[in-house]
Enzyme design. Structure first.
Site, PDB file in Angstrom:
ATOM      1  N   MET A   1      -5.559  -1.303   9.378  1.00 23.06           N
ATOM      2  CA  MET A   1      -4.723  -0.558   8.180  1.00 23.06           C
ATOM      3  C   MET A   1      -3.275  -0.707   8.506  1.00 23.06           C
ATOM      4  O   MET A   1      -2.569  -0.620   7.557  1.00 23.06           O
ATOM      5  CB  MET A   1      -5.269   0.788   8.284  1.00 23.06           C
ATOM      6  CG  MET A   1      -6.755   0.892   7.609  1.00 23.06           C
ATOM      7  SD  MET A   1      -7.324   2.689   7.650  1.00 23.06           S
ATOM      8  CE  MET A   1      -7.403   3.090   9.256  1.00 23.06           C
ATOM      9  N   GLY A  47     -14.428   1.051   3.385  1.00 25.19           N
ATOM     10  CA  GLY A  47     -13.201   0.498   3.709  1.00 25.19           C
ATOM     11  C   GLY A  47     -12.367   1.593   4.610  1.00 25.19           C
ATOM     12  O   GLY A  47     -12.997   2.528   5.165  1.00 25.19           O
ATOM     13  N   CYS A  48     -11.121   1.649   4.472  1.00 30.67           N
ATOM     14  CA  CYS A  48     -10.287   2.352   5.127  1.00 30.67           C
ATOM     15  C   CYS A  48     -10.584   3.940   5.013  1.00 30.67           C
ATOM     16  O   CYS A  48     -10.549   4.166   3.654  1.00 30.67           O
ATOM     17  CB  CYS A  48      -8.781   2.095   4.994  1.00 30.67           C
ATOM     18  SG  CYS A  48      -7.618   3.310   5.504  1.00 30.67           S
ATOM     19  N   PHE A  49     -10.672   4.696   5.839  1.00 29.23           N
ATOM     20  CA  PHE A  49     -10.996   6.122   5.566  1.00 29.23           C
ATOM     21  C   PHE A  49     -10.103   6.923   4.849  1.00 29.23           C
ATOM     22  O   PHE A  49     -10.400   7.927   4.352  1.00 29.23           O
ATOM     23  CB  PHE A  49     -11.962   6.703   6.675  1.00 29.23           C
ATOM     24  CG  PHE A  49     -11.124   6.474   7.970  1.00 29.23           C
ATOM     25  CD1 PHE A  49      -9.847   6.646   8.221  1.00 29.23           C
ATOM     26  CD2 PHE A  49     -11.681   6.692   9.269  1.00 29.23           C
ATOM     27  CE1 PHE A  49      -9.209   6.354   9.618  1.00 29.23           C
ATOM     28  CE2 PHE A  49     -11.365   6.815  10.472  1.00 29.23           C
ATOM     29  CZ  PHE A  49      -9.944   6.319  10.607  1.00 29.23           C
ATOM     30  N   TRP A  50      -8.978   6.501   5.014  1.00 28.69           N
ATOM     31  CA  TRP A  50      -7.764   7.280   4.366  1.00 28.69           C
ATOM     32  C   TRP A  50      -8.326   7.606   2.987  1.00 28.69           C
ATOM     33  O   TRP A  50      -7.967   8.578   2.272  1.00 28.69           O
ATOM     34  CB  TRP A  50      -6.425   6.836   4.280  1.00 28.69           C
ATOM     35  CG  TRP A  50      -5.868   6.623   5.981  1.00 28.69           C
ATOM     36  CD1 TRP A  50      -6.423   7.255   7.154  1.00 28.69           C
ATOM     37  CD2 TRP A  50      -4.627   5.651   6.492  1.00 28.69           C
ATOM     38  NE1 TRP A  50      -5.656   6.889   8.178  1.00 28.69           N
ATOM     39  CE2 TRP A  50      -4.885   5.800   7.793  1.00 28.69           C
ATOM     40  CE3 TRP A  50      -4.134   4.684   5.775  1.00 28.69           C
ATOM     41  CZ2 TRP A  50      -3.927   5.108   8.571  1.00 28.69           C
ATOM     42  CZ3 TRP A  50      -3.311   4.078   6.414  1.00 28.69           C
ATOM     43  CH2 TRP A  50      -3.045   4.157   7.966  1.00 28.69           C
TER      44      TRP A  50
END
Length: 227
Positions: A1, A47-50
């Protein structure tokens, strides 16, 4: 990320404020879980956990959404190891929810509509690797049946240009990510990666799921304070 953020920064410098996130409007699942008593848990990866965490922190009925790792072992459940793509882990989000306010099926509908592109294999947007795969980690046979039936329903409706690649597997463990990953979207709204890739997801949630949208997010820090 972090590497992806650098790429997003390059795009940002040319004057683009946000990524073009095209949400796919999908129908609710024909089969859903029956309302249950007490707090329920769903674990998903997209995908990116953010961004995944951020969407569900703005979703009514969600009591807590925690970024973490699922699919691998406890010893490798850390960002450095998971980022190699060799641990079996996916960046995942554990969602604690009130089934009297939101159903498991509604969570999956939001997941497939605005959280991510379920046709991308082992990647999402600028991020690639098995740790960014699309996955649903089920806690019981009932969740598995709902998830399998819903994917079959969406594929049959041909709402996406390609087949859904989301994997369904039994949840063997969820491990919370490092503290600096929690509430990341809310704490860093001007970070180029967030602004470019994830804030459009919040906008789409507000547009497509107005009844479920919360203006004020339910943060991990505030959820801990109420426990």
């Amino acid at each position: 990320m972090l590497g992806a953020a650098a790429g997003a920064l390059a795009v940002w410098s040319f004057g683009f404020a946000q990524a073009s996130e095209d949400a796919v409007v999908v129908p609710p699942p024909a089969i859903d879980l029956q309302p249950a008593e007490g707090v329920q848990t769903a674990v998903i990866a997209g995908g990116c956990f953010w961004g995944v965490q951020g969407v569900f922190q703005h979703t009514a009925g969600v009591l807590n959404a925690v970024s973490g790792y699922a699919g691998g072992g406890k010893m490798t459940a850390n960002y450095t190891a998971v980022s190699t793509g060799a641990t079996g882990h996916a960046e995942a989000v554990e969602i604690k929810y009130d089934p009297k306010q939101i159903s498991y099926g509604k969570i999956l509908q939001i997941f497939f509509s605005v959280v991510h592109d379920p046709t991308e294999l082992n990647r999402q947007g600028p991020d690639s690797g098995t740790q960014y795969r699309s996955a649903i980690f089920t806690s019981n046979d009932e969740q598995k049946k709902v998830a399998e039936a819903y994917i079959a329903q969406l594929d049959a409706a041909k709402l996406f240009k390609k087949p859904i690649v989301t994997k369904i597997g039994a949840l063997e463990g969820f491990y919370a990510a490092e503290a600096y990953h929690q509430d990341y979207l809310t704490l860093h709204p001007n970070q180029p990666y967030i602004a470019f890739n994830d804030l459009p997801k919040i906008d789409n949630l507000k547009k497509l799921f107005a009844q479920q949208y919360l203006e004020k997010p339910t943060l991990v820090s505030s959820a801990k304070a109420t426990n």
